[in-house]
Enzyme design. Structure first.
Site, PDB file in Angstrom:
ATOM      1  N   CYS A  12       2.205 -15.994   6.613  1.00  0.00           N
ATOM      2  CA  CYS A  12       1.663 -16.009   7.965  1.00  0.00           C
ATOM      3  C   CYS A  12       1.316 -14.576   8.346  1.00  0.00           C
ATOM      4  O   CYS A  12       1.797 -13.634   7.701  1.00  0.00           O
ATOM      5  CB  CYS A  12       2.646 -16.618   8.968  1.00  0.00           C
ATOM      6  SG  CYS A  12       4.189 -15.695   9.172  1.00  0.00           S
ATOM      7  N   CYS A  29       1.814  13.668  10.029  1.00  0.00           N
ATOM      8  CA  CYS A  29       2.606  14.740   9.440  1.00  0.00           C
ATOM      9  C   CYS A  29       3.883  14.913  10.260  1.00  0.00           C
ATOM     10  O   CYS A  29       3.982  14.377  11.368  1.00  0.00           O
ATOM     11  CB  CYS A  29       1.808  16.048   9.385  1.00  0.00           C
ATOM     12  SG  CYS A  29       1.448  16.788  10.991  1.00  0.00           S
TER      13      CYS A  29
END
Length: 579
Positions: free
Chosen positions: A10, A131
């Site tokens: 699903c 980052c």
């Protein structure tokens, strides 16, 4: 007795897929059939159908509300229906499905992506960049990917996961239509929404410096992502490594530390010792910054290290272990240890402890948090906490009482580390060291680290001004941007110069960074907020002493700028201006 293989799936991979798997397993048992089940779930481990199971199956039954790649079933009898159809009378539906199954041919294959290895023709690409600090590499990598994608004629959209949250967010429709997903991240990024898509992982540094190469590798090396599958989990774990787990914790800790540091600095506006007077605004600010924000620093660090290793089940034991590290005096070193202990304990339980299908859903919300928290807590209290607390106490005492020679040497080392790889692992190691010491009220190393981290970008900007005739027009424009980024403590502004001329740029930056770091420690500079560059000066007492701190930064910038201006080969410039 029939031998069948069942696949359920699903979009969310949570409820419907698991329910359908359970109902169809029961139906197969009632029919006295042997059934192998692959439940594509985002919360439970996925037992992917092996080639041996597929080959021996009389039929492949797919119950799904989302696209399932059926390439591996070519030549087998296959039937696919929706989950809603099978839940009313699973036994009857399963019998009917087996009777209606027909041989799957190449022309009937449905894949989650039409991307080919050679990536011919325009493709739709979605990407995420992230980052640890969420400031520079995140956005520079995004820009590089966008430019390279457009240059190659592809349609590309990049979501940035920066310090201000997700920007340019990808929609469900854009993800569904995408031929390729690129994840350029140095921290943990949730990938559940890319289930079933061809996905390639890289770092922000490679995406920024080797964009064309990484784009090509993305098309050739991308694999279909299956959320939480055992194979994918082990591969992801191998690729991420301990550094990435640590950086995930640091990235989530930073906003807490920065907010706390600035609030503490604000309390000093009313006097260095004004916070000692109960009921005053200075005392309140100190309670918010030091008492609340800094108290959360180590638990958040440990919690998200564990989260990176074991996903959501690791968060609770990591937070608990981090709180114990804080309360026992083990500091940020103890928090790091607690995060890894909790994370790997939670992952071990998730991978090794098997429960009946009906009880599997209890593992991530009950069994793993409880057992992993108990184990982590006992280890922290009886084994790790005491020794690490002793190490932290000795380290703090040494840093606070070291002589000027040792202080300068430490500043030089930290300054060199900050300028060596411009936001890479060495830079981040030095930065993490400085941030971690803030919880112990040791502010000197952080001052040296931020000052030195400003030097590369400032120095490159100065060099383009001093030796205009040695730089191309584009480089001179990049120098202006680099100078502004340097003022903000974004050393990555020097990356374009380092990528083009590393043998001259890196030594020049390290020389200036070493000088700045050493001078900062010599002057006894202290910094309460671990980010913001010179803009932190807007808050009184956030940096002390201000004038000498600026002298240290200026001296390092001058060394870097003049050194590179001298070393830069005039012949490198393709377009020069009159001297």
């Amino acid at each position: 007795m029939k031998n069948i293989a069942i696949v359920t799936a699903c979009p969310s991979g949570v409820a419907n897929s698991i329910i359908a798997a359970g109902l169809l397993e029961q139906a197969a048992t009632k029919l006295n059939w042997k059934a192998s089940i692959e439940c594509q779930s985002s919360v439970l481990p996925v037992d992917v159908l092996t080639q041996e199971v597929i080959d021996s199956a009389d039929a492949i039954i797919i119950a799904a509300n989302t696209t399932v790649d059926n390439t591996r079933f070519v030549g087998k009898k296959v039937y696919q229906g929706s989950i809603s159809e099978c839940t009313t009378d699973p036994k009857a539906w399963l019998e009917d499905a087996v009777n209606k199954a027909v041989e799957l041919t190449e022309s009937d294959v449905v894949t989650t992506s039409t991307v080919t290895a050679d990536a011919t023709g325009p493709k739709k690409i979605v990407a995420i960049t992230a980052c640890p600090t969420g400031v520079a590499h995140t956005f520079m990598a995004a820009e590089a990917l966008e430019e390279e994608g457009k240059r190659q004629g592809h349609i590309i959209k990049v979501e940035t996961r920066g310090s201000v949250g997700a920007k340019n967010q990808l929609t469900d429709q854009e993800i569904a239509e995408a031929d390729l997903v690129i994840i350029a991240a140095d921290i943990e990024v949730a990938l559940d929404r890319f289930n079933g898509k061809r996905l390639y992982k890289t770092s922000t540094g490679l995406a920024l410096k080797k964009t064309e190469q990484e784009m090509g590798k993305a098309f050739s090396d991308a694999t279909v992502f299956q959320s939480s599958s055992k194979a994918q989990s082990s591969q992801t774990e191998e690729n991420k490594g301990m550094y990435k787990h640590l950086m995930t914790g640091v990235s989530h800790m930073l906003p807490v530390v920065i907010a706390g540091g600035l609030l503490i600095a604000l309390s000093f506006v009313f006097g260095i010792e004004a916070f000692k007077e109960p009921g005053t605004i200075a005392a309140t600010l100190m309670d918010i910054g030091g008492g609340a924000a800094f108290a959360l620093m180590i638990p958040v660090l440990a919690g998200f290290i564990a989260f990176s290793i074991a996903d959501r089940p690791g968060l609770a034991p990591g937070l608990i272990g981090g709180m114990l590290a804080s309360s026992t005096g083990a500091g940020f070193l103890g928090g790091i240890a607690a995060g890894f202990i909790a994370g790997y304990a939670a992952k071990f339980i998730a991978d090794k402890v098997s429960l009946p299908q009906s009880m599997e859903a209890l593992k991530p919300i009950l069994i793993i948090p409880f057992v992993a928290s108990l184990f982590t807590g006992l280890v922290m209290v009886y084994i790790v906490g005491g020794p690490v607390a002793g190490i932290m106490s000795a380290l703090t005492e040494f840093l606070n009482n070291m002589g000027s020679t040792n202080a300068v040497l430490l500043g030089v080392i930290l300054g060199c580390m900050m300028c060596f790889d411009l936001g890479g692992p060495v830079n981040k190691a030095a930065y993490t060291f400085g941030v971690g010491l803030l919880a112990s009220q040791t502010y000197g190393p952080m001052a040296a680290i931020m000052a030195a981290g400003m030097v590369p970008a400032l120095g490159m900007g100065l060099a383009t001004f001093l030796a205009k005739n040695k730089f191309e027009a584009g480089e001179r424009e990049a120098g202006k941007a680099s100078f502004v980024l340097g003022l903000c403590f974004i050393s990555e502004g020097a990356i374009p110069f380092a990528a083009k001329d590393p043998m001259r740029v890196i030594p020049s930056c390290m020389a200036g960074g070493a000088l700045t770091g050493g001078l900062s420690m010599l002057f006894g500079a202290q910094l309460l907020a671990p980010h913001g560059g010179l803009f932190v000066l807007l808050i009184p007492n956030a940096i002390t002493p201000v004038f000498m701190y600026l002298v240290a930064i200026a001296a390092g910038t001058a060394v870097t700028g003049f050194t590179y201006a001298f070393l830069k080969n005039k012949a490198d410039a393709k377009e020069v201006v009159a001297a």
